[in-house]
Design a protein around this motif. Structure first.
Motif, PDB file in Angstrom:
ATOM      1  N   UNK A 143       0.874  -1.061   0.032  1.00  0.00           N
ATOM      2  CA  UNK A 143       0.179   0.067   0.124  1.00  0.00           C
ATOM      3  C   UNK A 143       0.915   1.395  -0.073  1.00  0.00           C
ATOM      4  N   UNK A 144       1.991   1.237   0.799  1.00  0.00           N
ATOM      5  CA  UNK A 144       2.869   2.203   0.904  1.00  0.00           C
ATOM      6  C   UNK A 144       3.525   2.623  -0.732  1.00  0.00           C
ATOM      7  N   UNK A 145       3.894   1.491  -1.480  1.00  0.00           N
ATOM      8  CA  UNK A 145       4.556   1.696  -2.667  1.00  0.00           C
ATOM      9  C   UNK A 145       3.473   2.209  -3.597  1.00  0.00           C
ATOM     10  N   UNK A 146       2.502   1.648  -3.499  1.00  0.00           N
ATOM     11  CA  UNK A 146       1.200   2.122  -4.502  1.00  0.00           C
ATOM     12  C   UNK A 146       1.160   3.510  -4.162  1.00  0.00           C
TER      13      UNK A 146
ATOM     14  N   UNK B 189       6.061  -3.251  25.363  1.00  0.00           N
ATOM     15  CA  UNK B 189       6.565  -3.394  23.988  1.00  0.00           C
ATOM     16  C   UNK B 189       5.903  -2.532  23.187  1.00  0.00           C
ATOM     17  N   UNK B 190       4.346  -2.400  23.448  1.00  0.00           N
ATOM     18  CA  UNK B 190       3.449  -1.503  22.592  1.00  0.00           C
ATOM     19  C   UNK B 190       3.897  -0.087  22.640  1.00  0.00           C
ATOM     20  N   UNK B 191       4.166   0.283  23.990  1.00  0.00           N
ATOM     21  CA  UNK B 191       4.588   1.931  24.333  1.00  0.00           C
ATOM     22  C   UNK B 191       5.893   2.254  23.867  1.00  0.00           C
ATOM     23  N   UNK B 192       6.810   1.171  24.098  1.00  0.00           N
ATOM     24  CA  UNK B 192       8.063   1.563  23.614  1.00  0.00           C
ATOM     25  C   UNK B 192       8.213   1.611  22.065  1.00  0.00           C
ATOM     26  N   UNK B 193       7.643   0.952  21.528  1.00  0.00           N
ATOM     27  CA  UNK B 193       7.742   0.584  19.772  1.00  0.00           C
ATOM     28  C   UNK B 193       6.737   1.983  19.437  1.00  0.00           C
ATOM     29  N   UNK B 194       5.735   2.208  20.037  1.00  0.00           N
ATOM     30  CA  UNK B 194       5.068   3.486  19.513  1.00  0.00           C
ATOM     31  C   UNK B 194       5.889   4.864  19.403  1.00  0.00           C
ATOM     32  N   UNK B 195       6.468   4.816  20.933  1.00  0.00           N
ATOM     33  CA  UNK B 195       7.072   6.132  21.119  1.00  0.00           C
ATOM     34  C   UNK B 195       8.238   6.189  20.199  1.00  0.00           C
ATOM     35  N   UNK B 196       8.931   5.193  20.136  1.00  0.00           N
ATOM     36  CA  UNK B 196      10.317   5.001  19.376  1.00  0.00           C
ATOM     37  C   UNK B 196       9.623   5.517  17.884  1.00  0.00           C
ATOM     38  N   UNK B 197       8.810   4.807  17.403  1.00  0.00           N
ATOM     39  CA  UNK B 197       8.414   4.985  16.062  1.00  0.00           C
ATOM     40  C   UNK B 197       7.952   6.434  15.831  1.00  0.00           C
ATOM     41  N   UNK B 198       7.328   7.234  16.760  1.00  0.00           N
ATOM     42  CA  UNK B 198       7.153   8.705  16.654  1.00  0.00           C
ATOM     43  C   UNK B 198       8.295   9.417  16.593  1.00  0.00           C
ATOM     44  N   UNK B 199       9.305   8.866  17.347  1.00  0.00           N
ATOM     45  CA  UNK B 199      10.635   9.745  17.489  1.00  0.00           C
ATOM     46  C   UNK B 199      11.365   9.595  16.076  1.00  0.00           C
ATOM     47  N   UNK B 200      11.409   8.571  15.289  1.00  0.00           N
ATOM     48  CA  UNK B 200      12.352   8.229  14.207  1.00  0.00           C
ATOM     49  C   UNK B 200      11.472   8.967  12.823  1.00  0.00           C
ATOM     50  N   UNK B 201      10.001   8.912  13.110  1.00  0.00           N
ATOM     51  CA  UNK B 201       9.162   9.446  12.034  1.00  0.00           C
ATOM     52  C   UNK B 201       9.235  11.040  11.980  1.00  0.00           C
ATOM     53  N   UNK B 202       9.391  11.757  13.036  1.00  0.00           N
ATOM     54  CA  UNK B 202       9.554  12.942  13.516  1.00  0.00           C
ATOM     55  C   UNK B 202      10.796  13.659  13.228  1.00  0.00           C
TER      56      UNK B 202
ATOM     57  N   UNK C 105      10.655  15.589   9.700  1.00  0.00           N
ATOM     58  CA  UNK C 105       9.114  16.059   9.304  1.00  0.00           C
ATOM     59  C   UNK C 105       8.778  16.217   8.032  1.00  0.00           C
ATOM     60  N   UNK C 106       9.629  16.678   7.260  1.00  0.00           N
ATOM     61  CA  UNK C 106       9.531  16.885   5.751  1.00  0.00           C
ATOM     62  C   UNK C 106       9.428  15.448   4.953  1.00  0.00           C
ATOM     63  N   UNK C 107      10.020  14.338   5.568  1.00  0.00           N
ATOM     64  CA  UNK C 107      10.373  13.190   4.738  1.00  0.00           C
ATOM     65  C   UNK C 107       8.822  12.716   4.592  1.00  0.00           C
ATOM     66  N   UNK C 108       8.611  12.043   3.414  1.00  0.00           N
ATOM     67  CA  UNK C 108       7.268  11.413   2.880  1.00  0.00           C
ATOM     68  C   UNK C 108       7.166  10.586   3.932  1.00  0.00           C
ATOM     69  N   UNK C 109       5.611  10.246   4.593  1.00  0.00           N
ATOM     70  CA  UNK C 109       5.352   9.099   5.210  1.00  0.00           C
ATOM     71  C   UNK C 109       5.505   7.951   4.701  1.00  0.00           C
ATOM     72  N   UNK C 110       5.106   7.740   3.319  1.00  0.00           N
ATOM     73  CA  UNK C 110       4.901   6.481   2.702  1.00  0.00           C
ATOM     74  C   UNK C 110       6.646   5.891   2.556  1.00  0.00           C
ATOM     75  N   UNK C 111       7.436   7.000   2.617  1.00  0.00           N
ATOM     76  CA  UNK C 111       8.638   6.121   2.511  1.00  0.00           C
ATOM     77  C   UNK C 111       9.157   5.802   3.795  1.00  0.00           C
ATOM     78  N   UNK C 112       8.882   6.631   4.666  1.00  0.00           N
ATOM     79  CA  UNK C 112       9.207   6.149   5.965  1.00  0.00           C
ATOM     80  C   UNK C 112       8.562   4.958   6.378  1.00  0.00           C
ATOM     81  N   UNK C 113       7.193   4.708   6.037  1.00  0.00           N
ATOM     82  CA  UNK C 113       6.509   3.297   6.245  1.00  0.00           C
ATOM     83  C   UNK C 113       7.116   2.498   5.509  1.00  0.00           C
ATOM     84  N   UNK C 114       7.598   2.604   4.568  1.00  0.00           N
ATOM     85  CA  UNK C 114       8.145   1.469   3.495  1.00  0.00           C
ATOM     86  C   UNK C 114       9.360   0.786   4.208  1.00  0.00           C
TER      87      UNK C 114
END
Length: 353
Positions: free
Chosen positions: A96-99, A219-232, A235-244
């Motif tokens: 879905x991210x690639x599409x 695990x859910x809390x740490x993974x969620x917070x860590x993911x928010x950190x690396x995604x943000x 901030x200008x990076x396309x979310x689909x690239x980061x998801x990929x």
């Protein structure tokens, strides 16, 4: 570590999100393509509308996850391999991210913000949340050997507290006393709303069940917070690239899990053995939920995610009244009231940063 480079400032994150709308069109387009995949509205939307749409999508999708997992069982066990199911979830999210990216490249061209080429420093952080999500997702299946769906929903509320604690420790973002009180009330309200005449049996959950529930919450809390950190972090990076990149590592680790845990079963019975229509629905639901979570991380934060998934439980119960003749208990009304107070306190009790 990389997440410690994230600055402690919510206002800057908001302004960064607004900046994406004005000069980061590929990001906006990428988000809208994912929202289209989730069945939401399309087109460029103001910042608050974008947050509202992805939060609503997450609320709707997560409300049915536990039900689909339980329905996918036959005679109290899974006829299919849970590792292959998780692998397909990651594969579908990656596709879905690639599409979405392909459509962006066709309409707006390839830019530095939406190209897949990257550096080792950017990619090296993605295996960490991928591993955490893998373990958490596997535990999500096996915990049902010790608790039923209602008991699982109650134990799942431990994630609320763990997210608040890890949000403070990892992202270094200070929560006010009112916000902490709101978190505790949210946990108490969700638990109260889920109480039934048979809820006391949750206290008799075997030790393995409690350990799995606590580990899942952490695990859910740490993974969620860590993911928010690396995604943000970009901030200008396309979310689909980061998801990929996140989902590619998810596919790799889930493939390893298949080889280690279910290789003989898959080799003898086939990759899709035991699959049913409900299993397919569960996989699609998990994939769309994962994309919705990543967008909430990008355009909001983990606090919004926690409240979204908590409110989903209340909405499911209310809709069940009209669809299935479900009768709401006094405990539900009391719990819903406490949750409403928690939402109010969280909204108006934020600490200026």
């Amino acid at each position: 570590m990389e997440y410690r480079k994230i600055k402690d400032q919510d206002e800057d994150e908001e302004s960064a999100g607004d900046l994406e709308l004005s000069r980061g069109k590929p990001n906006s387009a990428g988000m809208m393509n994912n929202v289209a995949a989730l069945g939401a509205l399309s087109g460029v939307a103001p910042q608050w509308k974008r947050k509202s749409m992805v939060t609503l999508a997450l609320t709707i999708l997560t409300s049915s996850q536990a039900i689909l997992i339980v329905w996918s069982k036959r005679a109290g066990k899974y006829d299919y391999s849970v590792t292959t199911a998780n692998f397909l979830v990651e594969t579908l999210k990656c596709a879905l991210s690639l599409l979405a990216l392909a459509k962006i490249w066709r309409t707006e061209g390839v830019t530095d913000d939406n190209r897949l080429s990257t550096t080792v420093d950017e990619v090296i952080v993605y295996p960490i949340p991928a591993v955490l999500y893998l373990v958490k997702n596997l535990l999500q299946y096996y915990i049902f050997a010790y608790v039923d769906a209602p008991g699982y929903q109650i134990l799942k509320n431990l994630n609320i507290i763990s997210t608040g604690v890890l949000y403070r420790i990892i992202l270094k973002k200070r929560l006010s006393d009112i916000e902490w009180a709101a978190f505790i009330l949210l946990c108490a309200g969700c638990t109260t709303a889920q109480l039934t005449s048979n809820s006391d049996h949750v206290l008799q959950t075997p030790l393995y069940g409690w350990v799995m529930a606590i580990v899942m919450a952490l695990l859910s809390g740490f993974a969620g917070v860590y993911t928010e950190a690396i995604i943000k972090k970009r901030p200008q990076r396309n979310i689909n690239v980061q998801n990929f990149y996140l989902y590619v590592f998810g596919m790799i680790f889930n493939a390893i899990a298949i080889v280690i845990q279910d290789f003989d079963e898959v080799a003898n019975k086939g990759f899709f053995h035991g699959y049913s229509f409900i299993t397919v629905l569960m996989i699609v639901n998990h994939a769309l939920s994962g994309i919705a979570v990543s967008m909430v991380m990008k355009y909001a934060d983990n606090i919004v995610k926690v409240y979204s998934t908590s409110v989903a439980m209340l909405l499911t119960a209310i809709v069940s009244v009209f669809l299935f003749g479900f009768h709401l208990s006094l405990a539900f009304f009391l719990g819903a009231t406490v949750v409403s107070v928690s939402v109010y306190l969280q909204k108006f009790g934020k600490t200026p940063r």
